[in-house]
Design a protein around this motif. Structure first.
Motif, mmCIF file in Angstrom:
data_model
loop_
_atom_site.group_PDB
_atom_site.id
_atom_site.type_symbol
_atom_site.label_atom_id
_atom_site.label_comp_id
_atom_site.label_asym_id
_atom_site.label_seq_id
_atom_site.Cartn_x
_atom_site.Cartn_y
_atom_site.Cartn_z
ATOM 1 N N ARG A 59 35.109 45.682 53.185
ATOM 2 C CA ARG A 59 34.634 45.163 51.810
ATOM 3 C C ARG A 59 35.382 46.276 50.833
ATOM 4 O O ARG A 59 35.208 47.344 50.756
ATOM 5 N N VAL A 60 36.003 45.607 50.087
ATOM 6 C CA VAL A 60 37.084 46.234 48.931
ATOM 7 C C VAL A 60 36.470 45.913 47.474
ATOM 8 O O VAL A 60 36.181 44.828 47.098
ATOM 9 N N ALA A 61 36.307 47.300 46.751
ATOM 10 C CA ALA A 61 35.820 46.841 45.550
ATOM 11 C C ALA A 61 36.935 47.689 44.597
ATOM 12 O O ALA A 61 37.496 48.376 45.197
ATOM 13 N N THR A 62 37.216 47.230 43.323
ATOM 14 C CA THR A 62 38.195 47.773 42.538
ATOM 15 C C THR A 62 37.489 48.047 41.172
ATOM 16 O O THR A 62 36.590 47.270 40.690
ATOM 17 N N VAL A 63 38.034 49.231 40.508
ATOM 18 C CA VAL A 63 37.465 49.319 39.022
ATOM 19 C C VAL A 63 38.733 49.309 38.247
ATOM 20 O O VAL A 63 40.003 49.772 38.618
ATOM 21 N N ASN A 64 38.418 49.592 36.891
ATOM 22 C CA ASN A 64 39.592 49.682 36.091
ATOM 23 C C ASN A 64 40.475 48.551 36.030
ATOM 24 O O ASN A 64 40.457 47.716 36.819
ATOM 25 N N TRP A 65 41.564 48.504 35.101
ATOM 26 C CA TRP A 65 42.473 47.407 34.946
ATOM 27 C C TRP A 65 43.260 46.976 35.969
ATOM 28 O O TRP A 65 44.084 47.806 36.493
ATOM 29 N N ALA A 66 43.208 45.568 36.412
ATOM 30 C CA ALA A 66 44.137 44.962 37.589
ATOM 31 C C ALA A 66 44.219 45.569 38.867
ATOM 32 O O ALA A 66 44.933 44.932 39.547
ATOM 33 N N ASN A 67 43.583 46.560 39.326
ATOM 34 C CA ASN A 67 43.516 47.085 40.655
ATOM 35 C C ASN A 67 43.084 45.835 41.463
ATOM 36 O O ASN A 67 43.541 45.887 42.612
ATOM 37 N N HIS A 68 42.507 44.993 41.376
ATOM 38 C CA HIS A 68 41.909 43.866 42.251
ATOM 39 C C HIS A 68 42.947 42.642 42.257
ATOM 40 O O HIS A 68 43.036 42.175 43.278
ATOM 41 N N GLU A 69 44.413 42.966 41.568
ATOM 42 C CA GLU A 69 45.299 41.952 41.960
ATOM 43 C C GLU A 69 46.032 42.577 43.096
ATOM 44 O O GLU A 69 46.832 41.635 43.875
ATOM 45 N N VAL A 70 45.968 43.817 43.500
ATOM 46 C CA VAL A 70 46.561 44.266 44.834
ATOM 47 C C VAL A 70 46.089 43.559 46.107
ATOM 48 O O VAL A 70 46.598 42.707 46.868
ATOM 49 N N PRO A 71 44.708 43.732 46.223
ATOM 50 C CA PRO A 71 43.956 42.990 47.463
ATOM 51 C C PRO A 71 44.059 41.368 47.415
ATOM 52 O O PRO A 71 44.557 40.748 48.229
ATOM 53 N N LEU A 72 43.997 40.858 46.214
ATOM 54 C CA LEU A 72 44.372 39.463 46.217
ATOM 55 C C LEU A 72 45.562 39.065 46.501
ATOM 56 O O LEU A 72 45.783 38.137 47.255
ATOM 57 N N ALA A 73 46.844 39.587 46.013
ATOM 58 C CA ALA A 73 48.068 39.277 46.259
ATOM 59 C C ALA A 73 48.252 39.469 47.841
ATOM 60 O O ALA A 73 49.155 38.914 48.530
ATOM 61 N N LEU A 74 47.390 40.276 48.522
ATOM 62 C CA LEU A 74 47.756 40.469 50.046
ATOM 63 C C LEU A 74 46.487 39.512 50.791
ATOM 64 O O LEU A 74 46.321 39.898 52.068
ATOM 65 N N GLY A 75 45.966 38.698 49.934
ATOM 66 C CA GLY A 75 44.904 37.908 50.803
ATOM 67 C C GLY A 75 43.690 38.177 50.991
ATOM 68 O O GLY A 75 42.956 37.549 51.781
ATOM 69 N N VAL A 76 43.088 39.059 50.240
ATOM 70 C CA VAL A 76 42.057 39.629 50.678
ATOM 71 C C VAL A 76 41.123 39.487 49.133
ATOM 72 O O VAL A 76 41.731 40.151 48.280
ATOM 73 N N VAL A 77 39.923 39.270 49.033
ATOM 74 C CA VAL A 77 39.153 38.871 48.047
ATOM 75 C C VAL A 77 38.148 40.252 47.965
ATOM 76 O O VAL A 77 37.353 40.353 48.530
ATOM 77 N N PRO A 78 38.500 40.667 46.801
ATOM 78 C CA PRO A 78 37.298 42.009 46.374
ATOM 79 C C PRO A 78 35.793 41.497 46.636
ATOM 80 O O PRO A 78 35.667 40.385 46.056
ATOM 81 N N VAL A 79 34.943 42.349 46.821
ATOM 82 C CA VAL A 79 33.563 42.008 46.802
ATOM 83 C C VAL A 79 33.191 42.378 45.178
ATOM 84 O O VAL A 79 32.013 41.683 44.816
ATOM 85 N N GLY A 80 34.064 43.180 44.402
ATOM 86 C CA GLY A 80 33.625 43.284 43.139
ATOM 87 C C GLY A 80 34.961 43.797 42.302
ATOM 88 O O GLY A 80 35.614 44.422 43.041
ATOM 89 N N MET A 81 35.182 43.446 41.105
ATOM 90 C CA MET A 81 36.197 44.250 40.187
ATOM 91 C C MET A 81 35.800 43.927 38.955
ATOM 92 O O MET A 81 34.879 43.396 38.708
ATOM 93 N N ALA A 88 38.493 30.787 47.182
ATOM 94 C CA ALA A 88 37.440 31.933 46.945
ATOM 95 C C ALA A 88 36.882 31.680 45.569
ATOM 96 O O ALA A 88 37.191 31.189 44.520
ATOM 97 N N GLU A 89 35.509 32.014 45.579
ATOM 98 C CA GLU A 89 34.819 32.115 44.462
ATOM 99 C C GLU A 89 34.991 33.455 43.757
ATOM 100 O O GLU A 89 35.670 34.405 44.291
ATOM 101 N N THR A 90 34.606 33.403 42.286
ATOM 102 C CA THR A 90 34.985 34.816 41.722
ATOM 103 C C THR A 90 34.177 35.854 42.104
ATOM 104 O O THR A 90 32.910 35.734 42.310
ATOM 105 N N PRO A 91 34.873 37.150 42.238
ATOM 106 C CA PRO A 91 33.678 38.288 42.914
ATOM 107 C C PRO A 91 32.986 38.615 41.829
ATOM 108 O O PRO A 91 32.791 38.275 40.674
ATOM 109 N N VAL A 92 32.277 39.681 42.245
ATOM 110 C CA VAL A 92 31.105 40.245 41.101
ATOM 111 C C VAL A 92 32.096 40.776 39.990
ATOM 112 O O VAL A 92 33.126 41.390 40.583
#
Length: 353
Positions: free
Chosen positions: A70-92, A118-122
Motif C-alpha cells: 500500500r503506497v501513499a504519497t504526500v506533497n506535489w506530484a510524488n504519486h506520478e512515480v507509482p502511477l507511471a510504474l503501474g501502481v495506484v496509490p491508496v492516497g495522494m 482505476a478510480e481516483t485514490p483518496v
C-alpha cells in the motif's frame, strides 16, 4: 496542448513486462480498497529487488523491510512515480494549482488512472499542511515524498505512520530523475524507475533535437510577477526544478542566475529592480502571466532594459493551468506538455537573436 496518453514505461526494459502485468489486477481496483496500490510480491521478484532496502535522504536512512503493498504519497506530484510504474496509490495529495476542472487531479494523472482502469485514490487536502490523519487512515506501507518540502517535524510525524522517503538534500530541490529514483527505490522497483528515467530522457533528447535554436540559449525563470509592485525581480535559482529543466533541453542557466545559486541553498532569489542590469546575460525569460504582464514589463522603465524583455523573448504561461504547472517537470507531465513547452521556448529563443 498534447492530449495523448502520458508516458508508460518501455516494455523493452528488462523484466518490466512481468512487473507491470503483476500490477495489473490490483491497480484496476478502487483506491480505497486494500488491493489499490498493491504491487504484489511478484514485482519484487521481477525487479530483482532484495529486502530489506535502505534509502538515504536528507533526514537519514529509511529501511523498507518488505515489498510495500500500500503506497501513499504526500506533497506535489510524488504519486506520478507509482502511477507511471503501474501502481495506484491508496492516497495522494490533491492538486492545489493547475487543476483545470477543480477535481483535485491534473489531466495527465486522470489519463493514467483511466489507462490503468482505476478510480481516483483518496485525495489529501494539503491547502494548509499535510493531513496526517488522512494519510494514516489509508494505512500505507510506505509514504513517498522524494520531491517535497517536508520539515523534520513532518518527517517524524509521518514516520510514525509508515516508512518515509524524503528529499535527498534540499526542500523542493529534487530534480525529476531523483524524484523517480528515490520513490521507485522506496517501492522496491528501482530497476523499473531506471527504465522510466531512460525513456523520458529519450523523449526529451528527441524533442530538443527538433529545436536546435535552444542549444546554448541562456534563460531564467521568474516567479509569479506582481504587476502592482515591480520594485524587485523574483526568480527561481538553479536549485529549482523549473530552472534545472532548461539544461535538459540544451539551454543554459544564465550565469547571473547561477551566481546567485552558488551563494544560496534556496530555490528562489530576489534582487532590487535597480540592479536588473545584472541579468543582461539572460536571453530568454520564462514566467507566469499573459499579454497584460508582458505589456507591463515592457512599459516599466527598469525591467524593460532587460534584453529578453526588450526583444520580446518571453514565455508567459498561465500559472493556474496545466501547461504552466507542467513547466515544473514531473514523470507524467513531461510527455504531456513537452512538445508544446519546447515550441514556446524555441519561439522565444528565435526572438532573442
Amino acid at each position: 496542448m498534447r492530449t495523448s496518453r502520458p508516458f508508460a514505461v518501455s516494455i523493452a526494459a528488462v523484466g518490466l513486462v512481468l512487473a507491470l502485468s503483476a500490477c495489473g489486477s490490483g491497480t484496476a481496483e478502487p483506491a480505497a480498497d486494500s488491493s489499490a496500490g498493491s504491487s504484489g510480491s511478484s514485482d519484487a521478484a521481477a525487479s530483482g529487488e532484495q529486502f530489506p532496502i535502505e534509502v538515504e535522504h536528507a533526514f537519514g536512512t529509511t529501511t523498507i523491510e518488505s515489498k510495500p503493498e500500500r503506497v501513499a504519497t504526500v506533497n506535489w506530484a510524488n504519486h506520478e512515480v507509482p502511477l507511471a510504474l503501474g501502481v495506484v496509490p491508496v492516497g495522494m495529495a490533491a492538486a492545489n494549482f493547475g487543476d483545470d476542472d477543480g477535481n483535485g487531479v491534473l489531466p495527465w494523472v486522470e489519463d493514467e488512472l483511466a489507462e490503468l482502469g482505476a478510480e481516483t485514490p483518496v485525495l489529501f487536502d494539503e491547502t494548509d499542511s499535510i493531513d496526517f490523519e488522512a494519510v494514516a487512515d489509508t494505512d500505507p506501507d510506505v509514504i513517498l515524498a522524494a520531491y517535497s518540502g517536508l520539515t523534520q517535524q513532518d518527517y517524524d510525524t509521518l514516520s510514525e505512520i509508515a516508512p518515509v522517503i524524503a528529499f535527498p538534500e534540499t526542500a523542493w530541490g529534487t530534480d525529476w530523475r531523483d524524484m523517480i529514483r528515490l520513490n521507485s527505490q522506496g517501492m522496491g522497483m528501482e530497476s523499473e524507475g531506471d527504465a522510466l528515467i531512460e525513456d523520458l530522457e529519450g523523449q526529451i533528447a528527441a524533442t530538443a533535437a527538433e529545436h536546435p535554436e535552444l542549444e546554448g540559449t541562456s534563460a531564467m525563470f521568474l516567479t509569479h510577477v506582481d504587476t502592482a509592485d515591480l520594485s524587485t525581480v523574483n526568480f527561481y535559482t538553479g536549485h529549482d526544478t523549473r530552472t534545472m529543466f532548461f539544461e535538459d533541453l540544451g539551454m543554459t542557466v544564465a550565469k547571473s542566475v547561477q551566481q546567485v545559486t552558488d551563494e544560496t541553498d534556496q530555490f528562489s532569489g530576489t534582487v532590487s529592480a535597480e540592479q536588473v542590469d545584472q541579468f543582461d546575460d539572460v536571453e530568454v525569460i520564462v514566467t507566469y502571466g499573459d499579454q497584460s504582464l508582458l505589456d507591463t514589463l515592457e512599459a516599466d522603465p527598469l525591467l524593460s532594459q532587460m534584453p529578453a524583455v526588450e526583444n520580446g523573448a518571453i514565455v508567459a504561461m498561465d500559472g493556474t493551468g496545466p501547461l504552466g504547472t507542467a513547466a515544473n517537470p514531473t514523470p507524467l507531465a513531461l510527455p504531456y506538455v513537452l512538445e508544446d513547452y519546447a515550441d514556446l521556448l524555441a519561439e522565444a529563443a528565435a526572438a532573442s537573436e
